[in-house]
Enzyme design. Structure first.
Site, PDB file in Angstrom:
ATOM      1  N   ARG A  14      76.072  70.067 -80.438  1.00 18.29           N
ATOM      2  CA  ARG A  14      74.824  69.901 -81.343  1.00 18.29           C
ATOM      3  C   ARG A  14      75.568  68.633 -82.286  1.00 18.29           C
ATOM      4  O   ARG A  14      76.052  68.840 -83.243  1.00 18.29           O
ATOM      5  CB  ARG A  14      74.749  70.901 -82.174  1.00 18.29           C
TER       6      ARG A  14
ATOM      7  N   ARG B 151      74.166  86.797 -89.910  1.00 18.17           N
ATOM      8  CA  ARG B 151      74.073  85.517 -90.532  1.00 18.17           C
ATOM      9  C   ARG B 151      72.539  85.178 -91.065  1.00 18.17           C
ATOM     10  O   ARG B 151      72.249  84.340 -91.782  1.00 18.17           O
ATOM     11  CB  ARG B 151      74.488  84.482 -89.404  1.00 18.17           C
TER      12      ARG B 151
HETATM   13  N1  EPU Z   1      70.165  66.289 -82.379  1.00 17.55           N
HETATM   14  C1  EPU Z   1      70.752  65.099 -81.965  1.00 17.55           C
HETATM   15  N2  EPU Z   1      71.513  64.225 -83.183  1.00 17.55           N
HETATM   16  C2  EPU Z   1      71.485  65.126 -84.316  1.00 17.55           C
HETATM   17  C3  EPU Z   1      70.739  65.894 -84.692  1.00 17.55           C
HETATM   18  C4  EPU Z   1      70.157  66.620 -83.615  1.00 17.55           C
HETATM   19  O1  EPU Z   1      70.808  64.611 -80.967  1.00 17.55           O
HETATM   20  O2  EPU Z   1      72.086  64.346 -85.305  1.00 17.55           O
HETATM   21  C5  EPU Z   1      69.163  67.042 -81.353  1.00 17.55           C
HETATM   22  C6  EPU Z   1      69.546  68.448 -81.021  1.00 17.55           C
HETATM   23  O3  EPU Z   1      70.888  68.390 -80.205  1.00 17.55           O
HETATM   24  C7  EPU Z   1      68.764  69.052 -80.528  1.00 17.55           C
HETATM   25  C8  EPU Z   1      67.526  68.298 -81.480  1.00 17.55           C
HETATM   26  O4  EPU Z   1      67.975  67.336 -81.955  1.00 17.55           O
HETATM   27  O5  EPU Z   1      68.489  68.900 -79.374  1.00 17.55           O
HETATM   28  C9  EPU Z   1      67.046  69.315 -82.469  1.00 17.55           C
HETATM   29  O6  EPU Z   1      68.036  69.485 -83.469  1.00 17.55           O
HETATM   30  P1  EPU Z   1      67.713  69.726 -85.094  1.00 17.55           P
HETATM   31  O7  EPU Z   1      68.559  68.646 -85.752  1.00 17.55           O
HETATM   32  O8  EPU Z   1      66.273  69.803 -85.283  1.00 17.55           O
HETATM   33  O9  EPU Z   1      68.420  71.266 -85.231  1.00 17.55           O
HETATM   34  P2  EPU Z   1      69.165  71.585 -86.594  1.00 17.55           P
HETATM   35  O10 EPU Z   1      68.456  70.904 -87.998  1.00 17.55           O
HETATM   36  O11 EPU Z   1      70.552  71.477 -86.275  1.00 17.55           O
HETATM   37  C10 EPU Z   1      67.565  73.498 -87.109  1.00 17.55           C
HETATM   38  C11 EPU Z   1      67.835  74.897 -87.360  1.00 17.55           C
HETATM   39  C12 EPU Z   1      67.796  75.700 -85.981  1.00 17.55           C
HETATM   40  C13 EPU Z   1      66.948  75.492 -84.815  1.00 17.55           C
HETATM   41  C14 EPU Z   1      66.791  73.789 -84.922  1.00 17.55           C
HETATM   42  C15 EPU Z   1      65.743  73.532 -83.864  1.00 17.55           C
HETATM   43  C16 EPU Z   1      68.573  75.134 -89.309  1.00 17.55           C
HETATM   44  C17 EPU Z   1      69.621  75.388 -90.432  1.00 17.55           C
HETATM   45  N3  EPU Z   1      68.629  75.288 -88.079  1.00 17.55           N
HETATM   46  O12 EPU Z   1      68.721  73.089 -86.723  1.00 17.55           O
HETATM   47  O13 EPU Z   1      67.855  77.111 -86.409  1.00 17.55           O
HETATM   48  O14 EPU Z   1      67.167  75.919 -83.875  1.00 17.55           O
HETATM   49  O15 EPU Z   1      66.463  73.216 -86.036  1.00 17.55           O
HETATM   50  O16 EPU Z   1      64.402  73.998 -84.513  1.00 17.55           O
HETATM   51  O17 EPU Z   1      67.496  74.808 -90.114  1.00 17.55           O
HETATM   52  C18 EPU Z   1      68.586  79.448 -85.920  1.00 17.55           C
HETATM   53  O18 EPU Z   1      68.055  79.548 -86.714  1.00 17.55           O
HETATM   54  O19 EPU Z   1      69.084  80.245 -84.908  1.00 17.55           O
HETATM   55  C19 EPU Z   1      68.854  77.919 -85.593  1.00 17.55           C
HETATM   56  C20 EPU Z   1      69.862  77.599 -84.645  1.00 17.55           C
END
Ligand code: EPU
Length: 421
Positions: free
Chosen positions: A121, A397
């Site tokens: 991620r 969590r």
């Molecule tokens: N991505 C990138 N580069 C980055 C960041 C993200 O390539 O720098 C990609 C990721 O690999 C993914 C996509 O962008 O394919 C979306 O990821 P995002 O950044 O939106 O996810 P996140 O902010 O790390 C939040 C939630 C997750 C949820 C995702 C997607 C929080 C704390 N976490 O994660 O929640 O799955 O958005 O909706 O807000 C959960 O609650 O179980 C959980 C994992």
């Protein structure tokens, strides 16, 4: 260590209230770093990720009081700008302190989050955005070291829509000098709430809730209070709990429209849903579940955080469905565990092909991540016999005392201590 013992086949009945949204709290809490004073965050869920974030903020010098879902954060004295590995390794959302620390203090040292249970991620979008805002970024011994005398406004386009990178950029740009435009910004309700909270602090933000957000940086932000939204993923999980067990239950969840994609698919599965004010009532008595294909997408699409629970539901549908995850291609660690319960599922690339079976049977299974654990609880509640779920710390969590909520509805689910890992 705790485990769950679930006696399947019990019908649920009654009303249940959804707790505050974990992912919204995890963004609101670090936003308080941007001001100096006392902030009150209402409807904060009592879940372990929130406790981890509190510890991380305490480590920065922020004082906190937490009880009755009210979290008070006093940011008057922030004495450190370092987010150490011991906290970040427990929770990737710790990266949210990067933007506010850098913007307010011109310096942040944050441990890199590393991998997660379902594969890589990356955080490249967070780092690129900080660089665009004028930060120098160095990676050293597992840490991100970000420095800037004063961040400045920038045009930031995200190639991939990212909840976390949008949140970090919003926070950082609010105290930057000049205007920032974020395009392909995340439109998830948790990000909209974060922007609303920043506005309460004095930030100047236009386009909130859209994928093009404009921020006019201000000199200073002030303490503010916010009330969290309810957790749309918990709501969706509870509705499937009712549906998969053929029950009639009501769910108190005010933000009904934030879960439209899931409701629409549930209705396609044959579930009768009734929406009135803040209450959703479902009647799954005699439901013969239709198989329904799902493809996850960014908001307002079907959330990736409901994919595992949907697979558990489809495991008992008539016919075959395809569940595709376009956000996290490898997020299928629940599948082998569901197969242990008798499900017929094959994963091909980023899709699970789910052939519905008539009955699941209890077995010993293992939680591998938060939503995977939720899918096992759902499957266990529908299965014949006893299901034992190990490593439920993953569930703790992000779900607030889920077993108590399910027990109050009539489920047979016990939390027991175990030395088994
Ligand atoms: N991505 C990138 N580069 C980055 C960041 C993200 O390539 O720098 C990609 C990721 O690999 C993914 C996509 O962008 O394919 C979306 O990821 P995002 O950044 O939106 O996810 P996140 O902010 O790390 C939040 C939630 C997750 C949820 C995702 C997607 C929080 C704390 N976490 O994660 O929640 O799955 O958005 O909706 O807000 C959960 O609650 O179980 C959980 C994992």
């Amino acid at each position: 260590m705790d485990k769950f013992l679930i006696e399947g086949g019990k019908k649920l009945n009654g009303k249940v209230k959804v707790s505050g949204a974990k992912n919204a709290s995890l963004a609101l809490m670090p936003a308080a770093i941007l001001n100096s004073g006392v902030n009150t965050l209402e409807n904060t869920p009592e879940v372990n990720d929130v406790y981890t974030m509190i510890k991380l903020l305490n480590n920065l010098g922020i004082k906190s009081e937490f009880g009755g879902h009210k979290l008070i954060l006093d940011t008057t004295e922030i004495t450190s700008q370092v987010a150490p590995y011991e906290h970040v390794k427990k929770m990737r959302a710790s990266i949210y302190v990067l933007g506010p620390l850098l913007s307010k203090f011109g310096y942040a040292k944050v441990s890199m989050p590393g991998g997660c249970a379902w594969g890589p991620r990356p955080i490249n979008l967070h780092l690129e955005a900080m660089k665009k805002l004028g930060a120098e970024i160095e990676l050293d011994a597992g840490y991100i070291i970000a420095k800037a005398e004063k961040l400045h406004g920038a045009r930031i386009h995200f190639d991939v829509s990212s909840v976390g990178a949008t949140g970090n950029t919003l926070m950082a740009a609010s105290l930057a000098k000049g205007n920032t435009i974020i395009t392909n910004a995340a439109v998830e309700p948790e990000i909209t709430l974060l922007a609303d909270y920043l506005v309460k602090m004095g930030a100047k933000i236009n386009g909130i809730g859209s994928n093009c957000i404009e921020i006019e940086g201000v000199e200073q932000l002030y303490p503010a209070d916010e009330t969290n939204i309810c957790d749309r993923i918990e709501a969706g999980t509870l509705i499937i709990a009712g549906s998969i067990t053929g029950s009639t239950i009501s769910i108190e969840f005010p933000e009904i429209k934030t879960l439209s994609a899931v409701f629409s698919k549930l209705e396609d599965s044959g579930l009768k849903l009734n929406y009135s004010n803040n209450l959703i009532t479902l009647d799954a008595s005699g439901l013969d579940i239709n198989s329904v294909d799902v493809t996850t997408a960014i908001y307002p699409g079907f959330p990736t955080d409901m994919q595992a629970q949907w697979i558990a539901y489809m495991a008992l549908a008539k016919g075959t469905s395809t569940v595709t995850d376009t956000i996290y291609h490898d997020r299928f660690s629940h599948v082998p565990e569901l197969i242990r319960l008798g499900a017929d599922i094959e994963v091909i690339n980023n899709s699970a092909i789910v052939k519905g079976v008539k009955q699941l049977r209890g077995a010993k299974v293992m939680s591998t991540d938060l939503r995977a654990s939720a899918s096992l609880v759902l499957a266990g509640m529908a299965a014949e016999g006893t299901t034992e779920i190990l490593r439920i710390y993953h569930l703790d969590r992000g779900y607030e005392r889920i077993e108590e909520k399910l027990k109050a509805l009539g489920a047979s689910i016990e939390r027991v201590k175990t030395t088994e890992f």
